[in-house]
Write a protein that holds these residues in place. Structure first.
Motif, short mmCIF file in Angstrom:
data_model
loop_
_atom_site.label_atom_id
_atom_site.label_comp_id
_atom_site.label_asym_id
_atom_site.label_seq_id
_atom_site.Cartn_x
_atom_site.Cartn_y
_atom_site.Cartn_z
N ALA A 236 1.99 -6.08 -3.52
CA ALA A 236 3.37 -6.06 -4.03
C ALA A 236 3.95 -4.65 -3.95
N GLY A 237 3.15 -3.65 -4.30
CA GLY A 237 3.62 -2.27 -4.24
C GLY A 237 3.94 -1.82 -2.81
N LEU A 238 3.08 -2.21 -1.87
CA LEU A 238 3.31 -1.84 -0.46
C LEU A 238 4.55 -2.50 0.10
N THR A 239 4.75 -3.78 -0.17
CA THR A 239 5.93 -4.46 0.37
C THR A 239 7.20 -3.89 -0.24
N ALA A 240 7.17 -3.49 -1.51
CA ALA A 240 8.35 -2.86 -2.13
C ALA A 240 8.62 -1.50 -1.50
N GLN A 241 7.57 -0.70 -1.31
CA GLN A 241 7.73 0.64 -0.73
C GLN A 241 8.24 0.55 0.71
N LEU A 242 7.68 -0.37 1.48
CA LEU A 242 8.09 -0.50 2.88
C LEU A 242 9.46 -1.17 3.00
N GLY A 243 9.83 -1.97 2.02
CA GLY A 243 11.17 -2.55 2.03
C GLY A 243 12.23 -1.50 1.82
N ALA A 244 11.91 -0.46 1.03
CA ALA A 244 12.87 0.62 0.78
C ALA A 244 12.93 1.62 1.94
N THR A 245 11.88 1.67 2.76
CA THR A 245 11.83 2.61 3.88
C THR A 245 11.61 1.82 5.17
N PRO A 246 12.68 1.42 5.86
CA PRO A 246 12.53 0.57 7.04
C PRO A 246 11.74 1.20 8.19
N ALA A 247 11.68 2.52 8.27
CA ALA A 247 10.95 3.16 9.37
C ALA A 247 9.47 3.32 9.07
N ALA A 248 9.05 3.07 7.84
CA ALA A 248 7.65 3.25 7.47
C ALA A 248 6.80 2.12 8.03
N ARG A 249 5.52 2.42 8.23
CA ARG A 249 4.55 1.45 8.75
C ARG A 249 3.27 1.54 7.93
N VAL A 250 2.39 0.59 8.13
CA VAL A 250 1.10 0.59 7.44
C VAL A 250 0.00 0.62 8.48
N VAL B 25 -11.54 -0.76 3.34
CA VAL B 25 -10.39 -0.66 4.23
C VAL B 25 -9.46 0.37 3.61
N ASP B 26 -9.09 1.39 4.39
CA ASP B 26 -8.12 2.39 3.94
C ASP B 26 -6.73 1.93 4.34
N VAL B 27 -5.81 1.90 3.39
CA VAL B 27 -4.41 1.52 3.65
C VAL B 27 -3.61 2.81 3.64
N ILE B 28 -2.98 3.11 4.76
CA ILE B 28 -2.22 4.34 4.93
C ILE B 28 -0.79 4.01 5.24
N VAL B 29 0.14 4.56 4.46
CA VAL B 29 1.57 4.36 4.72
C VAL B 29 2.02 5.54 5.56
#
Length: 189
Positions: free
Chosen positions: A110-124, A182-186
């Motif tokens: 939920a936190g990742l989808t909110a963060q990436l929703g606010a920053t369209p150019a960001a990736r995971v 698994v490391d999740v990197i934004v």
């Protein structure tokens, strides 16, 4: 009988026409090699100079140099933008030998989808690892891929576009720490 007197004859006409007079003279030169006399009797004799080679002569004049043509600047070729900075790293732990996460990752998703929703150019980027000896590298890589794909599936279910998720199954190539993770990197561009 009376003697025959020779009669004068006309000059014979030549069968080949005479060559025309040359209008230009052509001068052909060869390189000249000069030999210097020996300097003194005490010096050893020097070897004779090598015969000079004639340099080819250009018969056609080269065109005058031209400035390069001016070309309008072309648009820069499109290239996939490379991520420049890693904003945050989260680690998801796994039970040894299992492809599913050991804990509930609903809040992380939920936190990742909110963060990436606010920053369209960001990736995971998902860097997945699994333990194994060097001779088990293939098995380690398969398990790490299964782990990364499990996390990716949860992110896609939460609404994240699949093209914004990069999966790296690194197997037993663990830089440090536990291999069951698994490391999740934004990534910000």
């Amino acid at each position: 009988p009376a003697p025959v007197e020779p009669q004068p004859t006309a000059a014979p006409t030549p069968l080949v026409p005479a060559a025309p007079e040359p209008t230009e003279a052509i001068l052909i030169t060869r390189p000249v090699t000069t030999v210097e006399p020996p300097a003194a009797a005490a010096d050893p004799p020097s070897p004779p100079p090598a015969a000079a080679e004639a340099a080819p002569v250009a018969l056609i004049a080269a065109p005058p140099p031209q400035s390069p043509p001016t070309v309008a600047p072309a648009a820069a070729p499109q290239q996939a933008a490379l991520p420049t900075t890693a904003e945050a790293i989260s680690t998801i732990a796994f039970t040894p030998g299992q492809p599913e996460p050991a804990q509930d990752i609903g809040s992380l998703v939920a936190g990742l989808t909110a963060q990436l929703g606010a920053t369209p150019a960001a990736r995971v980027r998902l860097n997945a690892y699994a333990p194994g000896a060097p001779e088990e590298e293939s098995q380690s890589r398969r398990l790490s891929l299964a782990r990364a794909l499990a996390i990716r599936a949860r992110l896609v279910e939460a609404g994240l576009t699949p093209t914004r998720i990069e999966v790296r199954a690194l197997g037993n190539k663990v830089p440090d720490g536990s291999a069951d993770r698994v490391d999740v990197i934004v990534l910000e561009r």
